[in-house]
Design a protein around this motif. Structure first.
Motif, mmCIF file in Angstrom:
data_model
loop_
_atom_site.group_PDB
_atom_site.id
_atom_site.type_symbol
_atom_site.label_atom_id
_atom_site.label_comp_id
_atom_site.label_asym_id
_atom_site.label_seq_id
_atom_site.Cartn_x
_atom_site.Cartn_y
_atom_site.Cartn_z
ATOM 1 N N ASN A 103 61.530 33.107 -11.398
ATOM 2 C CA ASN A 103 62.507 32.822 -12.900
ATOM 3 C C ASN A 103 61.405 32.992 -13.998
ATOM 4 O OD1 ASN A 103 63.657 31.343 -14.970
ATOM 5 N ND2 ASN A 103 64.043 29.527 -13.641
ATOM 6 N N GLN A 104 61.772 33.892 -14.810
ATOM 7 C CA GLN A 104 60.960 33.972 -15.983
ATOM 8 C C GLN A 104 60.604 32.870 -17.130
ATOM 9 O OE1 GLN A 104 59.222 37.323 -15.933
ATOM 10 N NE2 GLN A 104 60.102 37.106 -14.021
ATOM 11 N N ASN A 105 61.790 32.156 -16.974
ATOM 12 C CA ASN A 105 61.892 31.119 -18.049
ATOM 13 C C ASN A 105 61.415 29.762 -17.548
ATOM 14 O OD1 ASN A 105 62.955 33.004 -20.025
ATOM 15 N ND2 ASN A 105 64.754 32.819 -18.854
ATOM 16 N N MET A 106 60.745 29.666 -16.296
ATOM 17 C CA MET A 106 60.325 28.354 -15.859
ATOM 18 C C MET A 106 59.443 27.616 -16.541
ATOM 19 S SD MET A 106 58.489 27.735 -12.035
ATOM 20 C CE MET A 106 59.760 28.787 -11.337
ATOM 21 N N ASN A 107 59.834 26.573 -16.990
ATOM 22 C CA ASN A 107 58.986 25.602 -18.067
ATOM 23 C C ASN A 107 58.537 24.379 -17.109
ATOM 24 O OD1 ASN A 107 59.094 27.029 -20.420
ATOM 25 N ND2 ASN A 107 61.005 26.544 -20.425
ATOM 26 N N LEU A 108 57.136 24.227 -16.727
ATOM 27 C CA LEU A 108 56.653 22.997 -15.881
ATOM 28 C C LEU A 108 55.954 22.233 -16.737
ATOM 29 C CD1 LEU A 108 55.640 25.407 -12.773
ATOM 30 C CD2 LEU A 108 57.821 23.763 -12.970
ATOM 31 N N THR A 121 55.875 37.488 -12.195
ATOM 32 C CA THR A 121 56.528 36.160 -12.740
ATOM 33 C C THR A 121 55.616 35.759 -13.826
ATOM 34 O OG1 THR A 121 57.140 35.675 -10.433
ATOM 35 C CG2 THR A 121 56.918 33.897 -12.040
ATOM 36 N N ARG A 122 56.653 35.067 -14.770
ATOM 37 C CA ARG A 122 56.035 34.684 -15.773
ATOM 38 C C ARG A 122 56.470 33.171 -16.051
ATOM 39 N NH1 ARG A 122 56.277 39.977 -17.907
ATOM 40 N NH2 ARG A 122 54.359 40.604 -18.788
ATOM 41 N N LEU A 123 55.718 32.309 -16.516
ATOM 42 C CA LEU A 123 56.287 30.857 -16.675
ATOM 43 C C LEU A 123 55.247 30.206 -17.732
ATOM 44 C CD1 LEU A 123 54.087 28.822 -15.002
ATOM 45 C CD2 LEU A 123 55.361 29.468 -13.174
ATOM 46 N N GLU A 182 49.024 28.752 -29.008
ATOM 47 C CA GLU A 182 48.870 27.531 -29.897
ATOM 48 C C GLU A 182 50.036 27.125 -30.708
ATOM 49 O OE1 GLU A 182 44.995 28.078 -31.993
ATOM 50 O OE2 GLU A 182 44.946 29.964 -31.094
ATOM 51 N N VAL A 183 51.033 28.042 -30.790
ATOM 52 C CA VAL A 183 52.114 27.622 -31.488
ATOM 53 C C VAL A 183 53.068 26.720 -30.811
ATOM 54 C CG1 VAL A 183 54.534 28.224 -32.721
ATOM 55 C CG2 VAL A 183 52.472 29.747 -32.671
ATOM 56 N N ASN A 184 53.106 26.535 -29.525
ATOM 57 C CA ASN A 184 54.076 25.711 -28.656
ATOM 58 C C ASN A 184 53.209 24.767 -27.887
ATOM 59 O OD1 ASN A 184 56.737 26.713 -29.366
ATOM 60 N ND2 ASN A 184 55.579 28.732 -28.608
ATOM 61 N N ASN A 185 51.771 24.995 -28.056
ATOM 62 C CA ASN A 185 51.004 24.115 -27.258
ATOM 63 C C ASN A 185 51.221 24.259 -25.798
ATOM 64 O OD1 ASN A 185 49.529 23.215 -29.385
ATOM 65 N ND2 ASN A 185 51.130 21.562 -29.802
ATOM 66 N N ARG A 186 51.376 25.332 -25.037
ATOM 67 C CA ARG A 186 51.637 25.429 -23.892
ATOM 68 C C ARG A 186 50.817 26.744 -23.179
ATOM 69 N NH1 ARG A 186 55.927 22.565 -21.986
ATOM 70 N NH2 ARG A 186 56.081 23.943 -19.998
ATOM 71 N N TRP A 187 50.670 26.616 -22.071
ATOM 72 C CA TRP A 187 49.960 27.590 -21.230
ATOM 73 C C TRP A 187 51.168 28.612 -20.830
ATOM 74 C CZ3 TRP A 187 44.729 28.974 -21.039
ATOM 75 C CH2 TRP A 187 43.886 27.998 -21.431
ATOM 76 N N ARG A 188 50.828 30.083 -21.369
ATOM 77 C CA ARG A 188 51.787 31.137 -20.692
ATOM 78 C C ARG A 188 50.951 31.726 -19.548
ATOM 79 N NH1 ARG A 188 56.472 29.577 -22.919
ATOM 80 N NH2 ARG A 188 56.030 29.397 -25.346
ATOM 81 N N ILE A 189 51.651 31.614 -18.413
ATOM 82 C CA ILE A 189 51.133 32.141 -17.158
ATOM 83 C C ILE A 189 51.801 33.391 -16.535
ATOM 84 C CG2 ILE A 189 50.229 31.181 -14.823
ATOM 85 C CD1 ILE A 189 50.077 28.427 -16.111
ATOM 86 N N GLN A 190 50.996 34.210 -16.026
ATOM 87 C CA GLN A 190 51.501 35.553 -15.428
ATOM 88 C C GLN A 190 50.899 35.692 -14.154
ATOM 89 O OE1 GLN A 190 51.727 38.913 -17.709
ATOM 90 N NE2 GLN A 190 51.756 40.382 -16.341
ATOM 91 N N MET A 191 51.909 35.970 -13.090
ATOM 92 C CA MET A 191 51.557 36.407 -11.684
ATOM 93 C C MET A 191 51.397 37.866 -11.303
ATOM 94 S SD MET A 191 51.661 33.169 -11.405
ATOM 95 C CE MET A 191 52.829 32.002 -12.126
ATOM 96 N N ASP A 192 50.664 38.062 -10.230
ATOM 97 C CA ASP A 192 50.580 39.511 -9.714
ATOM 98 C C ASP A 192 51.996 40.226 -9.491
ATOM 99 O OD1 ASP A 192 50.987 38.136 -7.312
ATOM 100 O OD2 ASP A 192 49.004 38.987 -6.486
ATOM 101 N N ASP A 193 52.906 39.328 -9.067
ATOM 102 C CA ASP A 193 54.242 39.638 -9.004
ATOM 103 C C ASP A 193 55.308 39.820 -9.973
ATOM 104 O OD1 ASP A 193 54.914 37.243 -9.393
ATOM 105 O OD2 ASP A 193 56.008 36.761 -7.637
#
Length: 546
Positions: free
Chosen positions: A5-10, A132-134, A119-130
């Motif tokens: 899920n490319q839009n997963m927010n945790l 996946t982005r979240l 910095e705009v949204n104060n969140r970590w943008r994380i990417q996987m080797d498969d």
């Protein structure tokens, strides 16, 4: 379980599913946060999933090499022997994952390749080797201090026609060494553990040693059922003892005096007692062994005399004798290590005197001779402390990479070994400048996980948007760590503790040496003072509090 899920927010992402990742996942999930762990391996275990080499065993006693957060878990699980084998530790971590149903929130066979702070949204943008982005509010690393294997770049390795392995990446299937000529390169902990086991199976074993290591006997034994019953009945007291001890162990300084206060005869008796008992307590025989070079030499000389007693061939015994300060490099426990050199099928080569020139198609060549080998085992250790973190492209405010922040030629700087200035809402479990590898790891891991968990709960309850270490606090902590380290003998010796095993790596003892009890006290005080040394930005008013 894979979810692309490319839009997963945790709320939080944790890297790794070893001791650190499993407990962090449990702790935050129980507190009501949405959290997911990502693990590059196919199952739980962390370093104990990867380190399957022959003889792999922990050098912390099993009854304290476990979680203490669950009384039920403590009562249910029973260790079989004083020092647990890799297979038993892995079984334990699988039991924990099953008991607390942790796998449903872990994505296996997935490596986090990048974590960039938005910095705009104060969140970590994380990417996987498969692919996946979240995004996650909190980014937590549980990568382990010794998970980045160091395979030397030997000329000709690609031409070798035999099999080669690194102890930290050992195959899951049985490696058949019967009738084979085996070469082991390296005599650190994994080498010293594997060499006696490999020697029993191989037709011939050649050990290529650059620097001899001090090793003391483990004296492993199976636990008596009555001892287990007593341990479980008294575990609350054991828990308090290890949490407030110097290194998270049960043993303490045996003699609260200088080694130089005793006569040579008295010292010999004291060292003999500890040698016969076995375990990591040898460095605790006297209170000044790690700070006084002359006192330390008495311990080194005792171990060298033991090598003379055990190894029959004087020339081989001489090669095996270390001359650096005892325990300034990692002290090693063994089972019949020195005795192995009395076997007819074992040879020792000093590659400091005759360096390895290249790997050939049929074996290995030093500056003096060529050795035909069917199997090469690299027991060459790890890029410790910072190496596992640098495998991820971590970028904080302004797009600054963690690798660049720490690559200015000075010692890596953190706050408490937990946080970094310029990297809001990022936490490191047993990161650089925490007690980490100078402690019984589960004790330090639990302390970090619980501190981080309490902190994140505080941030939620007080509607705090971000928490970030102050530069001044980071500088003060790093300077404090350096001052403590420089008062010991550990900074006087090149080792993986100081990064000396990795070419081009900046030197520095990235470990807090003040003890886990004192460290726990400091961390508690920071939290009690409203997270002193951190800047907090609140969600509503955006008021900054430092």
């Amino acid at each position: 379980m894979n979810n692309t899920n490319q839009n997963m927010n945790l709320d939080a992402v944790v890297v790794g599913a070893g001791f650190s990742g499993l407990y962090m996942l449990y702790r935050l999930r129980e507190a009501g946060f949405s959290i997911r762990a990502f693990e590059a391996a196919a199952d739980v275990g962390g370093v104990w999933y990867a380190n399957r080499y022959p003889g792999a065993r922990c050098d912390s006693e099993s009854i304290i090499y476990n979680y203490t957060f669950s009384q039920e878990l403590l009562q249910e699980w029973t260790w079989t022997s004083r020092y647990p084998e890799q297979t038993e530790i892995l079984s334990y971590l699988n039991y924990v994952a099953d008991k607390f149903d942790l796998r449903r929130d872990i994505q296996f066979n997935t490596r986090i390749t990048a974590a960039h702070y938005d910095e705009v949204n104060n969140r970590w943008r994380i990417q996987m080797d498969d692919g996946t982005r979240l995004s996650a509010k909190y980014f937590i690393t549980g990568v382990g201090c010794l998970s980045a294997s160091n395979v030397p770049n030997f000329k000709g390795l690609d031409r070798f026609e035999g099999e080669w392995y690194h102890t930290g990446r050992w195959p899951h299937e049985k490696v058949d060494l019967k009738g084979k000529r085996v070469g082991v390169i390296g005599t650190g902990s994994s080498g010293i553990q594997s060499i006696p086991v490999i020697a029993e199976e191989a037709e011939h074993l050649t050990v290529f040693q650059r620097t001899p290591a001090y090793s003391t006997p483990a004296r492993n034994y199976r636990y008596d059922p009555e001892f287990i019953r007593e341990t479980k009945a008294n575990y609350n007291a054991i828990k308090q003892q290890i949490r407030w001890s110097k290194m998270g162990y049960l043993h303490k300084v045996i003699n609260d005096r200088s080694a130089l206060d005793d006569t040579p005869e008295e010292r010999l008796q004291e060292y003999e007692k500890v040698w016969k008992k076995g375990g990591l307590g040898f460095s605790q025989t006297y209170q000044d062994l790690m700070v006084d070079g002359t006192a330390n030499e008495t311990a080194g000389e005792f171990i060298r005399s033991k090598i003379d007693e055990i190894v029959k061939e004087p020339k081989v015994a001489e090669k095996l004798k270390p001359t650096y300060y005892y325990a300034a490099k990692r002290p090693v426990l063994d089972t019949n290590y020195y005795e192995t050199y009395n076997r007819e099928n074992v040879s020792l080569v000093d590659v400091k005197a005759a360096p390895i020139v290249e790997i050939t198609s049929k074996g290995l060549r030093t500056s003096e001779a060529e050795y035909k080998l069917d199997v090469i085992v690299f027991a060459t250790g790890y890029d410790a402390m910072t190496g596992p973190l640098f495998k991820i492209d971590i970028r904080g405010k302004g797009g600054i990479a963690l690798k660049d922040k720490w690559a200015d030629g000075t010692q890596t700087r953190t706050y408490l070994g937990i946080a970094n200035a310029g990297f809001p809402n990022m936490f490191m479990i047993t990161g650089p400048q925490s007690p980490s590898v100078l402690s019984n790891m589960p004790v330090s891991i639990e302390q970090h996980v619980e501190w981080i968990g309490d902190c994140i709960e505080f941030l939620r309850d007080h509607e705090v948007e971000t928490i970030e270490a102050d530069v001044e606090a980071e500088d003060a902590w790093s300077n404090h760590c350096s001052e403590l380290a420089d008062a010991t003998l550990m900074t006087k010796v090149d080792s993986w503790y100081t990064g000396a095993n990795i070419e081009g790596k900046a030197r520095g003892l990235l470990i807090y040496v003040g003890g886990v009890g004192e460290y726990r006290k400091i961390c508690n005080e920071v939290a009690d003072k409203g997270y002193e040394g951190f800047s907090l930005i609140y969600s509503t008013s955006k008021e900054t509090v430092s």
